[in-house]
Design an enzyme around this catalytic site. Structure first.
Site, PDB file in Angstrom:
ATOM      1  N   ASP A  11     -40.049  18.198  -3.732  1.00 60.02           N
ATOM      2  CA  ASP A  11     -40.546  18.510  -2.399  1.00 60.02           C
ATOM      3  C   ASP A  11     -39.326  18.535  -1.471  1.00 60.02           C
ATOM      4  O   ASP A  11     -38.242  18.062  -1.843  1.00 60.02           O
ATOM      5  CB  ASP A  11     -41.552  17.433  -1.972  1.00 60.02           C
ATOM      6  N   ASP A  13     -39.308  18.403   2.760  1.00 57.00           N
ATOM      7  CA  ASP A  13     -39.418  17.525   3.921  1.00 57.00           C
ATOM      8  C   ASP A  13     -39.997  16.171   3.512  1.00 57.00           C
ATOM      9  O   ASP A  13     -41.077  16.093   2.935  1.00 57.00           O
ATOM     10  CB  ASP A  13     -40.322  18.158   4.987  1.00 57.00           C
ATOM     11  N   ASP A 170     -43.143  12.841  -1.843  1.00 52.77           N
ATOM     12  CA  ASP A 170     -43.348  11.650  -1.016  1.00 52.77           C
ATOM     13  C   ASP A 170     -44.770  11.496  -0.526  1.00 52.77           C
ATOM     14  O   ASP A 170     -45.114  10.460   0.043  1.00 52.77           O
ATOM     15  CB  ASP A 170     -42.417  11.699   0.201  1.00 52.77           C
TER      16      ASP A 170
END
Length: 216
Positions: A11, A13, A170
């Site tokens: 991922d 951001d 995240d």
């Protein structure tokens, strides 16, 4: 010694890049355009991860505004581009982790819900564009995370079974995408992990620093 996972998909951001302040500023400038109050960055953090339209939708819903999103989005995208390179930074450990994985001949890719046009300038600005063999944005395919379609697409492109690749993210969006794709997932404790209990989640690893990844 070869690495366990021949393909690692990150991922962007909240996993590789701390861009929250810039995303929040773009969103707040958009709210101001429509005479709505700014919101704290901490609140914006809870909305990041499902793509820009969903981000704006949540902000305008929270402001109790029924303004048509189709009218809002062009202005938001202008602000998003203007704020893209204001203050993004790589999280500690990102470059050493990417270098270590590359040294072990691991193929690296990015799967983000960020609009694809915004990804390349950001990676170039941060000097990490050459690490990644493929980059998919939120509008690269008909489906985006939490669908597993983008992860399956990347794995297929490199001839790697989804069960043999690793997703690193995240948020619950990343987690659900990995589960849907049948792909092992590792999660970071920093970033924007709303909606996940990192102490009980079924993950290969939960790490405080990406430098832990090559040792899995």
């Amino acid at each position: 010694m070869s690495y366990l996972y021949p393909l690692v998909i990150f991922d962007l951001d909240g996993t590789l890049v701390d861009s929250a302040a810039d995303i929040a500023e773009a969103l707040n400038r958009t709210l101001e355009d429509w005479q709505l109050p700014r919101v704290p960055e901490a609140t914006v953090l809870t909305w990041i991860g499902d793509g820009v339209r969903r981000l704006v939708e949540q902000a305008f819903t929270a402001a109790r505004s029924d303004i048509d999103l189709d009218r809002v989005m062009p202005g938001f995208m202008r602000h998003y581009e203007a704020c893209l390179l204001r203050s993004p930074r790589l999280y500690d450990g990102v470059v050493p982790a990417l270098e270590a994985l590359r040294a072990r001949n691991v193929t690296l890719a990015i799967c983000t819900n960020k609009p694809s046009a915004m990804v390349a300038p950001l990676l170039a600005h941060l000097g990490v564009q050459d690490f990644f063999a493929m980059v998919l944005g939120g509008d690269s395919l008909p489906e985006r995370k939490p669908s597993g379609v983008p992860l399956r697409h990347i794995a297929a492109a490199f001839g790697v079974a989804t069960t043999a690749a690793l997703m690193v993210g995240d948020s619950i969006t990343d987690y659900r995408a990995a589960v849907d794709a049948g792909m092992p997932v590792a999660l970071v404790r920093y970033g924007y992990p709303r909606g996940l209990d990192l102490d009980t989640v079924d993950a290969v690893a939960v790490v405080d620093d990406l430098r832990s990844l090559p040792g899995l």
